[in-house]
Design a protein around this motif. Sequence first.
Motif, PDB file in Angstrom:
ATOM      1  N   SER A   1       5.517  12.882  10.384  1.00 24.24           N
ATOM      2  CA  SER A   1       6.043  14.189   9.968  1.00 24.24           C
ATOM      3  C   SER A   1       4.934  15.099   9.452  1.00 24.24           C
ATOM      4  O   SER A   1       4.926  16.304   9.727  1.00 24.24           O
TER       5      SER A   1
ATOM      6  N   PRO B   1       4.329   7.903   0.683  1.00 20.44           N
ATOM      7  CA  PRO B   1       5.235   8.815   1.395  1.00 20.44           C
ATOM      8  C   PRO B   1       5.482  10.125   0.657  1.00 20.44           C
ATOM      9  O   PRO B   1       5.463  11.196   1.273  1.00 20.44           O
ATOM     10  N   CYS B   2       5.711  10.054  -0.673  1.00 16.51           N
ATOM     11  CA  CYS B   2       5.971  11.284  -1.441  1.00 16.51           C
ATOM     12  C   CYS B   2       4.755  12.208  -1.438  1.00 16.51           C
ATOM     13  O   CYS B   2       4.880  13.422  -1.267  1.00 16.51           O
TER      14      CYS B   2
ATOM     15  N   SER C   1       6.195   9.103   7.381  1.00 13.59           N
ATOM     16  CA  SER C   1       5.746  10.283   6.628  1.00 13.59           C
ATOM     17  C   SER C   1       4.483  10.870   7.258  1.00 13.59           C
ATOM     18  O   SER C   1       4.315  12.095   7.282  1.00 13.59           O
TER      19      SER C   1
ATOM     20  N   ILE D   1       4.224  13.697   2.195  1.00 13.01           N
ATOM     21  CA  ILE D   1       5.225  14.729   2.516  1.00 13.01           C
ATOM     22  C   ILE D   1       4.950  15.995   1.706  1.00 13.01           C
ATOM     23  O   ILE D   1       5.117  17.118   2.210  1.00 13.01           O
TER      24      ILE D   1
END
Length: 504
Positions: free
Chosen positions: A268, A229-230, A265, A233
């Motif tokens: 997005s 996710p990090c 994620s 993003i």
Amino acid sequence: MKPILCRQPLSQFLPRTVHTSACTLLTETQKHLLRHSKTPDAFLTAHQVFDETPDLNVVSATTIIGSFARQHHHEQAVYLFSRMLVLNIRPNEYTFGTVIHSSTALGDLNIGRQLHACATKMGLHSNVFVGSAVLDLYAKLSIIQDARRAFEDTQKPNVVSYTTLICAYLKKEVLEEALELFRVMPERNVVSWNAMIGGYSQTGHNEEAVNLFIEMLRNGLVPSQSTFPCAIIAAANIAALGIGRSFHACAVKALGKFDVFISNSLISFYAKCGSMEDSVLVFYKLRGRNIVSWNAVICGYAQNGKGEEAISFFERMRVSDCKPNSVTVLGLLWACNHAGLVDKGYSYFNQARMGDAGILKPEHYACMVDLLSRSGCFSQAEEFISDLPFEPGIGFWKALLGGCQIHSNMELGEFAARKILALDPGDVSSYVMVSNAHSAAGRWQSVSTIRKEMKDKGMKRTPGCSWIEIRSKVHVFTTGDKNHHQMNEIYTVLEILYRAFEGE
């Protein structure tokens, strides 16, 4: 070999009065906890457990304390530790490690310091298990210098010790020290990499976060569910579509099935990169969708100027089991804003206000001002601001100024600019926006006056920034940039294009 951060042991920084009386102070802690606890019966139960344990010793006492701590009964864990001291049972490193974590969970720095002083008196403060717990305490509840001293006072710090201090540096945005410590770690695991990638991503250093993730893969480590996710993003924030797609493929290969965090994620990511088809595709494949999943699609449509699609998706959400929250409403108003749907925006805003006024935050009101201003409804915007249930902040006046710039409303724009500068005299963007509005209206004398005022006050515009992704590499440029390694070739092409346009 660990870096030398502080040459003096931590025990030298402890006041002698605290150092010598820490254990006595801890016996007072049980009285304090009993007085202030909302559940005194729980302490009586904890007391009873100790009293009914035959041949209570350090091992059994530590086991009981650990059991309370694991069940999040941290006050009782600290109480039982002080009870150990009263019973003259000498704690070991595992006892201290457990109970110091409990003081951290309670957010009680005072008790944590007493425990640290007691461990120091018993000669256990340099043990890696105790030292890591103390380091975590100071990293979360005190200043970075205390955490750094605790690290230096720990003998043979392990990967947990290093990672905890790295997280403390990242939390304080001391990125250079975090990276330096990360580079000298004798051992790095997935958690260490996750801390670095997440820390850089959350502090806005997205390009560095992407590069760290790629370096992690090259070092042969398999990312976890928490890593992706990090990294995804971070790729989204620099609109690196090609790199993000490769991260998506890597997640498929490494994990097979995704959890909801990775899927959200990705939703997005594709939305921020303008690929709503892929964003919606990930959404439909996701089982166990939550409010974040719906919000990501609605906000994605809004960001890409597809207001009607965002509204349609919101209506579908309404008939699902998912209840809208404040982010949903903000995304919906944002969609109406971008599509110029004033009436629908007003309607949704009023529905939220009548249904659940607590869902509306200042940013929702500011979005309404922006919607009215962009649509040229200045009288309604002024009335809306005057009827606000709170004092408007700088964002409201900037929203109004932005609309005035679009519609060349000089009088109201200058009024909004004065309000902004009264709240923040150093706000450069307000000067620039007013200057641009005068420029669009052909008022060159006013433009000259504003620019002179900016120069006299030493104000400078923040350079514009853009980037382009070529063959999975992101190239970043700023206004008047001369730092790119292909600078000569770029300016040669620009000159050719400029001459071609002149010829037309």
